[in-house]
Design a protein around this motif. Structure first.
Motif, mmCIF file in Angstrom:
data_model
loop_
_atom_site.group_PDB
_atom_site.id
_atom_site.type_symbol
_atom_site.label_atom_id
_atom_site.label_comp_id
_atom_site.label_asym_id
_atom_site.label_seq_id
_atom_site.Cartn_x
_atom_site.Cartn_y
_atom_site.Cartn_z
ATOM 1 N N ARG A 131 -5.260 6.269 -8.436
ATOM 2 C CA ARG A 131 -6.125 5.554 -7.497
ATOM 3 C C ARG A 131 -6.897 4.433 -8.165
ATOM 4 O O ARG A 131 -7.331 3.486 -7.514
ATOM 5 C CB ARG A 131 -7.079 6.533 -6.810
ATOM 6 C CG ARG A 131 -6.359 7.539 -5.941
ATOM 7 C CD ARG A 131 -7.350 8.393 -5.180
ATOM 8 N NE ARG A 131 -6.651 9.445 -4.443
ATOM 9 C CZ ARG A 131 -6.061 9.264 -3.288
ATOM 10 N NH1 ARG A 131 -6.064 8.068 -2.726
ATOM 11 N NH2 ARG A 131 -5.440 10.250 -2.677
ATOM 12 N N GLU B 77 -6.001 0.772 -7.508
ATOM 13 C CA GLU B 77 -6.547 0.009 -6.389
ATOM 14 C C GLU B 77 -7.523 -1.046 -6.878
ATOM 15 O O GLU B 77 -7.565 -2.173 -6.374
ATOM 16 C CB GLU B 77 -7.267 0.929 -5.410
ATOM 17 C CG GLU B 77 -6.369 1.869 -4.641
ATOM 18 C CD GLU B 77 -7.180 2.681 -3.668
ATOM 19 O OE1 GLU B 77 -7.461 2.163 -2.571
ATOM 20 O OE2 GLU B 77 -7.547 3.810 -4.005
ATOM 21 N N VAL C 84 2.187 1.873 -3.545
ATOM 22 C CA VAL C 84 1.195 2.456 -4.451
ATOM 23 C C VAL C 84 0.896 3.904 -4.070
ATOM 24 O O VAL C 84 0.744 4.778 -4.923
ATOM 25 C CB VAL C 84 -0.093 1.609 -4.459
ATOM 26 C CG1 VAL C 84 -1.176 2.277 -5.301
ATOM 27 C CG2 VAL C 84 0.190 0.208 -4.996
ATOM 28 N N THR C 85 0.815 4.179 -2.772
ATOM 29 C CA THR C 85 0.582 5.551 -2.313
ATOM 30 C C THR C 85 1.675 6.477 -2.812
ATOM 31 O O THR C 85 1.402 7.569 -3.342
ATOM 32 C CB THR C 85 0.532 5.595 -0.771
ATOM 33 O OG1 THR C 85 -0.496 4.728 -0.302
ATOM 34 C CG2 THR C 85 0.262 7.004 -0.286
ATOM 35 N N THR D 230 0.818 -1.207 0.000
ATOM 36 C CA THR D 230 0.000 0.000 0.000
ATOM 37 C C THR D 230 0.853 1.259 0.000
ATOM 38 O O THR D 230 0.550 2.229 -0.702
ATOM 39 C CB THR D 230 -0.942 0.008 1.223
ATOM 40 O OG1 THR D 230 -1.728 -1.182 1.211
ATOM 41 C CG2 THR D 230 -1.862 1.213 1.185
ATOM 42 N N GLY E 64 0.632 2.129 -9.930
ATOM 43 C CA GLY E 64 0.140 3.283 -9.184
ATOM 44 C C GLY E 64 0.428 4.588 -9.894
ATOM 45 O O GLY E 64 -0.396 5.515 -9.892
ATOM 46 N N ILE F 63 1.411 7.158 -6.512
ATOM 47 C CA ILE F 63 0.374 8.142 -6.810
ATOM 48 C C ILE F 63 0.895 9.555 -6.552
ATOM 49 O O ILE F 63 0.640 10.486 -7.332
ATOM 50 C CB ILE F 63 -0.902 7.855 -5.994
ATOM 51 C CG1 ILE F 63 -1.537 6.540 -6.472
ATOM 52 C CG2 ILE F 63 -1.899 8.995 -6.104
ATOM 53 C CD1 ILE F 63 -2.681 6.064 -5.613
#
Length: 216
Positions: free
Chosen positions: A162, A165, A39-40, A36, A157, A43
């Protein structure tokens, strides 16, 4: 894979360091949202706050270094613990020897593909260490898995934001389902061929159960 506000704040404040540390801690066996945070950060990179190449590099480095820490913990401390307390979870000496034998035959696959399965990501390196899987081979498969994983999820990402996801969640679920199905079939295979596997393991690892030797 929800991008919680606290995690976003951590990435915004600490950037690449947050990615490196969280991925490394997860890889070393501590439950952390490594995928996570990757990916955050990706982004954030898509918005220009971070550089995607450094995000992927930080995640890959964290995966490799964290897994190596997990490997050495398993190598130095894992076997005595499992040997002493394994009988509480029905791991007697014969089954431990079968586990050693199977890992020695398929260790590379476990190390590489374990990076993509949440349940295995935190434990594959530890198991490699427990079974004294050859460190050079471990490093090769581990580095390959870490780099490929970081590239796929980082690029996903970055390119999809987003929306990734919605793609990453079913992929992760599918990987978990495949792992569970594989574990069920493996368990059934082992039960139905337990004596034959015990005989093979005994031939490969004769005598009383000992701490595994490093493989070549």
């Amino acid at each position: 894979m929800e991008l919680g506000p606290h995690l976003q704040e951590i990435v915004a404040s600490y950037g690449y360091l947050a990615v490196f540390l969280i991925v490394a801690l997860e890889s070393a066996g501590i439950p952390m949202p490594g995928e996570t945070v990757l990916v955050t950060a990706a982004i954030f990179a898509a918005s220009g706050t971070l550089k995607i190449y450094w995000v992927i590099g930080a995640a890959a480095a964290g995966a490799i270094i964290g897994d190596n820490c997990g490997y050495w913990i398993g190598r130095e401390l894992g076997f005595p613990l499992i040997y002493r307390f394994g009988h509480y979870i029905r791991l007697d000496e014969k089954r431990l020897k079968v586990g050693q034998y199977l890992f020695l035959r398929h260790g590379g696959k476990i190390v590489f593909f374990g990076r993509f399965v949440a349940v295995l990501r935190a434990f594959a390196a530890f198991l490699a260490g427990v079974n004294r899987y050859n460190w050079e081979k471990f490093f090769l498969f581990n580095a390959a898995g870490g780099i490929v994983w970081a590239t796929i999820f980082g690029a996903g990402g970055y390119l999809l934001g987003r929306a990734f996801e919605h793609y990453a969640r079913p992929v992760g679920v599918a990987a978990l389902i495949v792992a569970v199905i594989g574990a069920v079939f493996a368990a059934r295979f082992i039960r139905s061929h337990e004596q034959a596997l015990e005989d093979e393991a005994e031939r490969a690892l004769p005598g009383p159960l000992k701490p595994p030797k490093a493989t070549s």
